[in-house]
Design a protein around this motif. Structure first.
Motif, PDB file in Angstrom:
ATOM      1  N   GLY A  74       0.735  -1.212   0.004  1.00 55.19           N
ATOM      2  CA  GLY A  74      -0.137  -0.121   0.055  1.00 55.19           C
ATOM      3  C   GLY A  74       0.746   1.048  -0.018  1.00 55.19           C
ATOM      4  O   GLY A  74       0.323   2.199   0.030  1.00 55.19           O
ATOM      5  N   LEU A  75       2.257   1.250   0.027  1.00 57.88           N
ATOM      6  CA  LEU A  75       3.075   2.381   0.265  1.00 57.88           C
ATOM      7  C   LEU A  75       3.626   2.703  -1.268  1.00 57.88           C
ATOM      8  O   LEU A  75       4.057   1.568  -1.814  1.00 57.88           O
ATOM      9  N   ASP A  76       3.671   3.936  -1.719  1.00 62.35           N
ATOM     10  CA  ASP A  76       4.422   4.200  -3.085  1.00 62.35           C
ATOM     11  C   ASP A  76       5.513   4.929  -2.682  1.00 62.35           C
ATOM     12  O   ASP A  76       5.535   6.234  -2.826  1.00 62.35           O
ATOM     13  N   ALA A  77       6.693   4.410  -2.081  1.00 60.54           N
ATOM     14  CA  ALA A  77       7.804   5.115  -1.383  1.00 60.54           C
ATOM     15  C   ALA A  77       8.982   4.306  -1.362  1.00 60.54           C
ATOM     16  O   ALA A  77       8.639   2.998  -1.474  1.00 60.54           O
ATOM     17  N   ARG A  78       9.897   4.887  -0.983  1.00 66.48           N
ATOM     18  CA  ARG A  78      11.040   3.980  -0.699  1.00 66.48           C
ATOM     19  C   ARG A  78      10.919   3.735   0.923  1.00 66.48           C
ATOM     20  O   ARG A  78      10.511   4.733   1.628  1.00 66.48           O
ATOM     21  N   VAL A  79      11.079   2.359   1.411  1.00 63.04           N
ATOM     22  CA  VAL A  79      10.697   2.142   2.769  1.00 63.04           C
ATOM     23  C   VAL A  79      11.872   1.438   3.245  1.00 63.04           C
ATOM     24  O   VAL A  79      12.304   0.467   2.694  1.00 63.04           O
ATOM     25  N   VAL A  80      12.324   1.735   4.443  1.00 59.41           N
ATOM     26  CA  VAL A  80      13.377   1.358   5.110  1.00 59.41           C
ATOM     27  C   VAL A  80      12.764   0.285   6.270  1.00 59.41           C
ATOM     28  O   VAL A  80      11.989   0.767   7.184  1.00 59.41           O
ATOM     29  N   VAL A  81      12.873  -0.995   6.169  1.00 55.60           N
ATOM     30  CA  VAL A  81      12.088  -2.073   6.892  1.00 55.60           C
ATOM     31  C   VAL A  81      13.189  -2.248   7.918  1.00 55.60           C
ATOM     32  O   VAL A  81      14.246  -3.105   7.721  1.00 55.60           O
ATOM     33  N   HIS A  82      13.120  -1.965   9.181  1.00 54.17           N
ATOM     34  CA  HIS A  82      13.878  -2.570  10.195  1.00 54.17           C
ATOM     35  C   HIS A  82      13.409  -3.892  10.916  1.00 54.17           C
ATOM     36  O   HIS A  82      12.261  -3.921  11.670  1.00 54.17           O
ATOM     37  N   LEU A  83      13.889  -5.021  10.666  1.00 57.86           N
ATOM     38  CA  LEU A  83      13.262  -6.213  10.824  1.00 57.86           C
ATOM     39  C   LEU A  83      13.551  -6.716  12.393  1.00 57.86           C
ATOM     40  O   LEU A  83      14.650  -6.453  12.969  1.00 57.86           O
ATOM     41  N   ASP A  84      12.634  -7.254  12.938  1.00 58.22           N
ATOM     42  CA  ASP A  84      13.120  -7.834  14.359  1.00 58.22           C
ATOM     43  C   ASP A  84      13.890  -8.630  14.159  1.00 58.22           C
ATOM     44  O   ASP A  84      14.182  -9.753  13.281  1.00 58.22           O
ATOM     45  N   PRO A  85      14.869  -9.056  15.557  1.00 57.29           N
ATOM     46  CA  PRO A  85      15.994  -9.846  15.294  1.00 57.29           C
ATOM     47  C   PRO A  85      15.812 -11.113  14.977  1.00 57.29           C
ATOM     48  O   PRO A  85      16.555 -11.867  14.434  1.00 57.29           O
ATOM     49  N   ALA A  86      14.661 -11.791  15.134  1.00 52.73           N
ATOM     50  CA  ALA A  86      14.205 -13.076  15.024  1.00 52.73           C
ATOM     51  C   ALA A  86      13.752 -13.076  13.551  1.00 52.73           C
ATOM     52  O   ALA A  86      13.676 -14.524  13.210  1.00 52.73           O
ATOM     53  N   LEU A  87      13.571 -12.325  12.799  1.00 53.96           N
ATOM     54  CA  LEU A  87      13.255 -12.514  11.490  1.00 53.96           C
ATOM     55  C   LEU A  87      14.401 -12.779  10.513  1.00 53.96           C
ATOM     56  O   LEU A  87      15.554 -12.190  10.449  1.00 53.96           O
ATOM     57  N   GLU A  88      14.081 -13.725   9.635  1.00 48.37           N
ATOM     58  CA  GLU A  88      15.261 -13.994   8.476  1.00 48.37           C
ATOM     59  C   GLU A  88      14.901 -13.214   7.385  1.00 48.37           C
ATOM     60  O   GLU A  88      13.693 -13.195   6.633  1.00 48.37           O
ATOM     61  N   PRO A  89      15.647 -12.498   6.592  1.00 43.28           N
ATOM     62  CA  PRO A  89      15.161 -11.555   5.499  1.00 43.28           C
ATOM     63  C   PRO A  89      14.816 -12.302   4.342  1.00 43.28           C
ATOM     64  O   PRO A  89      13.979 -12.129   3.556  1.00 43.28           O
ATOM     65  N   GLU A  90      15.329 -13.637   4.039  1.00 36.68           N
ATOM     66  CA  GLU A  90      14.941 -14.519   3.050  1.00 36.68           C
ATOM     67  C   GLU A  90      13.508 -14.941   3.101  1.00 36.68           C
ATOM     68  O   GLU A  90      12.860 -15.069   2.154  1.00 36.68           O
ATOM     69  N   ALA A  91      13.174 -15.062   4.275  1.00 41.01           N
ATOM     70  CA  ALA A  91      11.578 -15.409   4.398  1.00 41.01           C
ATOM     71  C   ALA A  91      10.671 -14.141   4.110  1.00 41.01           C
ATOM     72  O   ALA A  91       9.729 -14.347   3.438  1.00 41.01           O
ATOM     73  N   VAL A  92      11.290 -13.195   4.288  1.00 40.62           N
ATOM     74  CA  VAL A  92      10.432 -11.954   4.058  1.00 40.62           C
ATOM     75  C   VAL A  92      10.290 -11.464   2.542  1.00 40.62           C
ATOM     76  O   VAL A  92       9.421 -11.374   1.895  1.00 40.62           O
ATOM     77  N   CYS A  93      11.631 -11.752   2.197  1.00 43.48           N
ATOM     78  CA  CYS A  93      11.699 -11.680   0.591  1.00 43.48           C
ATOM     79  C   CYS A  93      10.882 -12.695  -0.142  1.00 43.48           C
ATOM     80  O   CYS A  93      10.268 -12.699  -1.357  1.00 43.48           O
ATOM     81  N   PHE A  94      10.811 -13.918   0.338  1.00 42.66           N
ATOM     82  CA  PHE A  94       9.949 -15.038  -0.373  1.00 42.66           C
ATOM     83  C   PHE A  94       8.451 -14.470  -0.185  1.00 42.66           C
ATOM     84  O   PHE A  94       7.604 -14.746  -1.083  1.00 42.66           O
ATOM     85  N   ALA A  95       7.855 -13.775   0.897  1.00 43.28           N
ATOM     86  CA  ALA A  95       6.766 -13.177   0.866  1.00 43.28           C
ATOM     87  C   ALA A  95       6.447 -12.246  -0.184  1.00 43.28           C
ATOM     88  O   ALA A  95       5.249 -11.976  -0.517  1.00 43.28           O
TER      89      ALA A  95
END
Length: 336
Positions: A74-95
């Protein structure tokens, strides 16, 4: 248009996301806190505005599916996402891979003072009080190794010791690195090579030597490249896996067991954590291909894997033998 995202991951908490946000005028800063996810509660900040979310099912996948992905779409911008320490970026990118959201870069913060011990250890997130849900059985090693391996660039909180530097160079040779005390965000992002992942995936049948890492031993760190044209005996492989959980930072590779002649299995380990999955049918000639980064004797790894391969006699009688196969019911977390 959809969001253009920079993900900032890391097991250690530092304000790198703030540095990236400040270096990008008109960007949006998103933070997630999953410390109460087991209770179905997620806290999320967007440019400092807090929203408390209550989820019917407290799990990482629910958080991504029900909150983060719709938010970014829903955002049309550059977004910096600070992930929780327990989150793996691969899972986020897959989603995000099924959306129009563009992943510009994945940055991971690494604390060299503790990273290598975590990467070769066996502690679970739950034992550190960081389990994302009651059923979260991931180890700290799986998270910290996954965060560093999937990064397009690394930010080090201090100068690494030689062994940690050697491991990172072999785990992720393409990622440019800066130290936190002298971080230059535009320069770091500009140094990311054109061949970087930027959230991309392969089908599991690509090269296991991503970025052409150095293969020679250095500072007690070795790389084992194991290949074999014959299948593994399932029970002997099950036993041999123990060597991949002791002093090993990362194992990744495709496995063929004689009891499953048509199925390509995917095996990966980090520290004391193991995952086994199914890649489906072999697209070409079958065979073993494993790459192991270890801080212990590489010879014992090669010897254990070699001993797990079927003999000529077993191979000749494969259609007649009834193998006990612990990998027959492949699953995400192998019970060993």
């Amino acid at each position: 248009m959809a969001a253009r995202v920079v993900l900032v991951a890391g097991f250690t908490q530092h304000d790198v996301a703030d540095e990236v946000w400040r270096a990008s005028p008109d960007s949006v800063l998103v933070r997630h806190d999953l410390s109460r996810l087991a209770d179905g509660v997620v806290r999320r900040w967007v440019d400092g505005r807090l929203t408390v979310l209550e989820l019917a099912h407290g799990c990482v996948s629910c958080t991504l599916r029900l909150d983060l992905v719709p938010l970014l779409e829903g955002l049309d911008a550059r977004v910096v996402v600070h992930l929780d320490p327990a989150l793996e970026p691969e899972a986020v990118c897959f989603a995000l891979s099924a959306t129009e959201v563009e992943v510009e870069a994945v940055l991971t913060v690494v604390d060299p003072a503790r990273w290598l011990a975590d990467a070769t250890g066996g502690d679970t997130l739950a034992e550190r009080g960081m389990g994302a849900a009651a059923e979260d059985e991931r180890t700290v090693a799986q998270v910290v190794v996954g965060q560093a391996e999937f990064a397009d660039a690394l930010v080090l909180t201090a100068a690494p010791d030689p062994a940690t530097a050697a491991v990172l160079e072999r785990l992720n040779p393409l990622a440019p690195r800066q130290q936190l005390d002298g971080i230059d965000v535009p320069a770091l992002l500009a140094a990311i090579p054109a061949t970087a992942r930027r959230g991309g995936f392969d089908d599991g049948f690509g090269s296991l030597l991503y970025g052409a890492p150095p293969l020679h031993a250095a500072h007690g760190v070795s790389v084992v490249c194991f290949s074999e044209a014959r299948p593994f005996h399932p029970m002997r492989l099950h036993k041999a896996v123990d060597v991949l959980l002791d002093g090993v930072v990362r194992t990744r590779g495709r496995v063929w067991v004689v009891s499953q002649p048509d199925e390509a299995l995917w095996l990966e380990s980090a520290g004391g954590g193991l995952r086994v999955g199914n890649l489906g049918a072999w697209p070409r000639d079958r065979g073993q291909e494993l790459v192991v980064i270890t801080t212990k004797d590489p010879v014992r790894i090669t010897a254990a894997l070699t001993a797990a391969v079927v003999t000529d006699e077993e191979l000749a009688l494969a259609d007649e033998l009834d193998f006990v196969d612990p990998f027959g019911e492949w699953h995400e977390e192998a019970e060993l």
